[in-house]
Design an enzyme around this catalytic site. Structure first.
Site, PDB file in Angstrom:
ATOM      1  N   HIS A 179     -53.146  17.768   7.205  1.00 42.21           N
ATOM      2  CA  HIS A 179     -52.855  16.343   7.339  1.00 42.21           C
ATOM      3  C   HIS A 179     -54.032  15.628   8.010  1.00 42.21           C
ATOM      4  O   HIS A 179     -54.491  14.581   7.541  1.00 42.21           O
ATOM      5  CB  HIS A 179     -51.596  16.133   8.195  1.00 42.21           C
ATOM      6  CG  HIS A 179     -50.311  16.325   7.462  1.00 42.21           C
ATOM      7  ND1 HIS A 179     -49.951  17.513   6.894  1.00 42.21           N
ATOM      8  CD2 HIS A 179     -49.279  15.457   7.224  1.00 42.21           C
ATOM      9  CE1 HIS A 179     -48.754  17.388   6.333  1.00 42.21           C
ATOM     10  NE2 HIS A 179     -48.322  16.140   6.520  1.00 42.21           N
ATOM     11  N   GLU A 185      -8.789   1.346   5.983  1.00 39.19           N
ATOM     12  CA  GLU A 185      -9.373   0.884   4.716  1.00 39.19           C
ATOM     13  C   GLU A 185      -9.166  -0.624   4.551  1.00 39.19           C
ATOM     14  O   GLU A 185     -10.102  -1.370   4.270  1.00 39.19           O
ATOM     15  CB  GLU A 185      -8.716   1.641   3.565  1.00 39.19           C
ATOM     16  CG  GLU A 185      -9.167   1.195   2.179  1.00 39.19           C
ATOM     17  CD  GLU A 185      -8.351   1.844   1.073  1.00 39.19           C
ATOM     18  OE1 GLU A 185      -8.809   1.840  -0.080  1.00 39.19           O
ATOM     19  OE2 GLU A 185      -7.234   2.338   1.354  1.00 39.19           O
ATOM     20  N   HIS A 186      -7.922  -1.080   4.703  1.00 37.11           N
ATOM     21  CA  HIS A 186      -7.593  -2.501   4.636  1.00 37.11           C
ATOM     22  C   HIS A 186      -7.059  -2.939   5.994  1.00 37.11           C
ATOM     23  O   HIS A 186      -6.167  -2.286   6.541  1.00 37.11           O
ATOM     24  CB  HIS A 186      -6.510  -2.781   3.588  1.00 37.11           C
ATOM     25  CG  HIS A 186      -6.830  -2.266   2.223  1.00 37.11           C
ATOM     26  ND1 HIS A 186      -6.310  -1.082   1.731  1.00 37.11           N
ATOM     27  CD2 HIS A 186      -7.615  -2.769   1.247  1.00 37.11           C
ATOM     28  CE1 HIS A 186      -6.759  -0.890   0.501  1.00 37.11           C
ATOM     29  NE2 HIS A 186      -7.547  -1.889   0.178  1.00 37.11           N
ATOM     30  N   GLN A 194       0.815  -1.215   0.000  1.00 35.03           N
ATOM     31  CA  GLN A 194       0.000   0.000   0.000  1.00 35.03           C
ATOM     32  C   GLN A 194       0.849   1.264   0.000  1.00 35.03           C
ATOM     33  O   GLN A 194       0.469   2.279  -0.565  1.00 35.03           O
ATOM     34  CB  GLN A 194      -0.932   0.009   1.213  1.00 35.03           C
ATOM     35  CG  GLN A 194      -2.002  -1.058   1.165  1.00 35.03           C
ATOM     36  CD  GLN A 194      -2.781  -1.025  -0.139  1.00 35.03           C
ATOM     37  OE1 GLN A 194      -3.523  -0.092  -0.410  1.00 35.03           O
ATOM     38  NE2 GLN A 194      -2.602  -2.047  -0.964  1.00 35.03           N
ATOM     39  N   HIS A 206       1.524   3.127  -3.328  1.00 33.91           N
ATOM     40  CA  HIS A 206       0.491   3.859  -4.070  1.00 33.91           C
ATOM     41  C   HIS A 206       0.878   5.322  -4.283  1.00 33.91           C
ATOM     42  O   HIS A 206       0.867   5.824  -5.396  1.00 33.91           O
ATOM     43  CB  HIS A 206      -0.849   3.782  -3.343  1.00 33.91           C
ATOM     44  CG  HIS A 206      -1.679   2.608  -3.767  1.00 33.91           C
ATOM     45  ND1 HIS A 206      -2.208   2.493  -5.026  1.00 33.91           N
ATOM     46  CD2 HIS A 206      -2.077   1.497  -3.094  1.00 33.91           C
ATOM     47  CE1 HIS A 206      -2.890   1.367  -5.122  1.00 33.91           C
ATOM     48  NE2 HIS A 206      -2.826   0.741  -3.963  1.00 33.91           N
ATOM     49  N   ASP A 214      -7.566  -6.597  -3.986  1.00 33.91           N
ATOM     50  CA  ASP A 214      -7.477  -5.564  -5.017  1.00 33.91           C
ATOM     51  C   ASP A 214      -7.863  -6.094  -6.390  1.00 33.91           C
ATOM     52  O   ASP A 214      -8.488  -5.383  -7.179  1.00 33.91           O
ATOM     53  CB  ASP A 214      -6.044  -5.018  -5.096  1.00 33.91           C
ATOM     54  CG  ASP A 214      -5.825  -3.848  -4.158  1.00 33.91           C
ATOM     55  OD1 ASP A 214      -6.805  -3.367  -3.562  1.00 33.91           O
ATOM     56  OD2 ASP A 214      -4.668  -3.418  -4.018  1.00 33.91           O
TER      57      ASP A 214
END
Length: 436
Positions: free
Chosen positions: A420, A327-328, A259, A262, A361
């Site tokens: 109403h 996230e992971h 990761q 990235h 992924d």
């Protein structure tokens, strides 16, 4: 990677640093984004073409903005046959997983004449944004389009920036074709988001926009929310590995770096109860960094957002995991399934030493478009649910309404909404024209 004792202070400091990476922290770009959105809204294609030439150095016209079947065929021919086969296998896994998420409409009838239910229908159209530039991510194409297709969306529009030659990355086009995109346009950045949200002469408006992008794309999606729906505001990638003394340090180091490569804002964190593992992972990270091709990006990422947190107990480690809400999340413990039962917040959870993050992924099937920057506390992965809408269904007979109509009138009058109340009363020969 620096080894830090896990304390309340160190955890809070790390959380503060991680949250600064959120697109919400980049408001200085918002005026620029808003100007692009407004110009596309006012000028349509003209603005999209101008911004494409300005940012992507490509000359696009109304005759060339839409990718043709011939261009798709040409692109598929440029992708290695072996890679085409891999994508087809991945597609089958992704489709099989997302088909299990499908929901059915349902109705419940009662003997007194009441029918209640929920009608599930797919969105009519969605726009999928795919980044371009130097990197190509056909996996993200599959992860966006296949859930939409599975949900039953009829019109799936993909936009992606072209190269200076006016062409789209072949792997991106091939993935879009295999997954089932119905329209593909050569447009990127905030201008593409604006086109999808407002519509232009060439690109018809969609109902929802999904897909990752740079800060301009993220802020554009945030700004058009309300005109259309969006999936989420994606932040930089992140991984957290929770490990004990049984974990293989080489595997842990390799997964953290998967990761970190990235971009420089990516986060890679190990939380462990083992001092020995912490030291060994740190050594393996240094060894790998000297060998990997993206070592410059990895090094900067780890310098800024790479941590090895040493916890006194597994409970302390799990508390940190749930606070960070990564996230992971990889769990490499003696009994990962048991450890997982105490995890509350994570985008995707990978269990055991042969379930590394890249499996998710590319191939396993669950979606890799996940909540980031701690939003896993309240957001979920992209799914079929993102491409459907639900309508409540209500049907009462007169016999069912009669015994409860006075209750409804009383409720409406308590809120001073006499119209109403009157709407119910007139059905039983009464009128409610004031609050008395």
């Amino acid at each position: 990677m620096q080894i830090i004792p896990l304390t309340e202070e160190s955890k809070n400091n790390i959380l503060e640093r991680l949250l600064k990476r959120s697109p919400s922290q980049y408001d200085s770009y918002q005026d620029t984004v808003n100007a692009i959105l407004e110009e596309v809204r006012q000028k349509g294609d003209e603005a999209v073409f101008a911004y494409t030439e300005k940012f992507d150095k490509a000359v696009i016209t109304k005759d060339t903005i839409r990718v043709t079947p011939e261009e798709i065929q040409e692109a598929c021919g440029k992708v290695e046959p072996e890679m085409m086969e891999v994508m087809k296998k991945s597609i089958e896994n992704i489709r099989a997983f997302h088909e299990k998420q499908l929901r059915n409409s349902w109705f419940h009838t009662r003997e007194d004449g009441v029918i209640l239910g929920q009608r599930v229908t797919p969105l009519e159209s969605v726009g999928v944004y795919v980044p371009g530039g130097k990197a190509a991510y056909p996996s993200s194409v599959l992860m966006n389009i296949i859930p939409a297709k599975t949900a039953g969306v009829k019109r799936i529009v993909m936009t992606t920036p072209p190269g200076a030659d006016g062409k789209v990355n072949p792997a991106t086009l091939a993935a879009a074709s295999l997954a089932g995109a119905t329209e593909i346009y050569k447009a990127g950045g905030a201008q593409a988001v604006a086109a999808l949200a407002y519509g232009t002469e060439s690109i018809k408006k969609v109902d929802k926009i999904t897909g990752p992008g740079n800060i301009f794309v993220a802020l554009a999606k945030k700004a058009v929310y309300g005109h259309v729906s969006i999936d989420s505001i994606a932040g930089p990638s992140e991984i957290l590995v929770l490990a004990d003394e049984t974990a293989n340090p080489k595997y842990v180091a390799a997964d953290l770096l998967s990761q970190a490569e990235h971009d420089e804002l990516a986060s890679a964190i190990l939380v462990t109860t083992s001092p020995t593992l912490a030291e060994e992972v740190s050594k393996e990270v240094k060894r790998f960094c000297a060998l990997l091709s993206r070592r410059d990006i990895i090094t900067k990422s780890l310098e800024n957002y790479g941590y090895i947190l040493l916890a006194d107990t597994m409970k302390d480690a799990l508390d940190a995991v749930n606070e960070i809400a990564s996230e992971h999340l990889e769990i490499l413990t003696a009994n990962p399934f048991d450890t997982m039962t105490r995890v509350k917040n994570a985008g995707a959870i990978f269990l055991g030493e042969y379930s590394s993050e890249p499996l998710g992924d590319y191939f396993a099937g669950p979606n890799h478009i996940l909540p980031t920057n701690g939003t896993a506390k309240f957001f979920s992965p992209l799914s079929v649910d993102d491409f459907i809408k639900k309508s409540s269904v209500i049907s009462y007979s007169k016999e069912a309404l009669e015994p409860v109509h006075e209750d409804i009138i009383r409720f409406a009058k308590s809120e001073h909404l006499t119209a109403h109340a009157n709407s119910i009363a007139v059905r039983f020969g009464k009128e409610v024209l004031d609050e008395n």
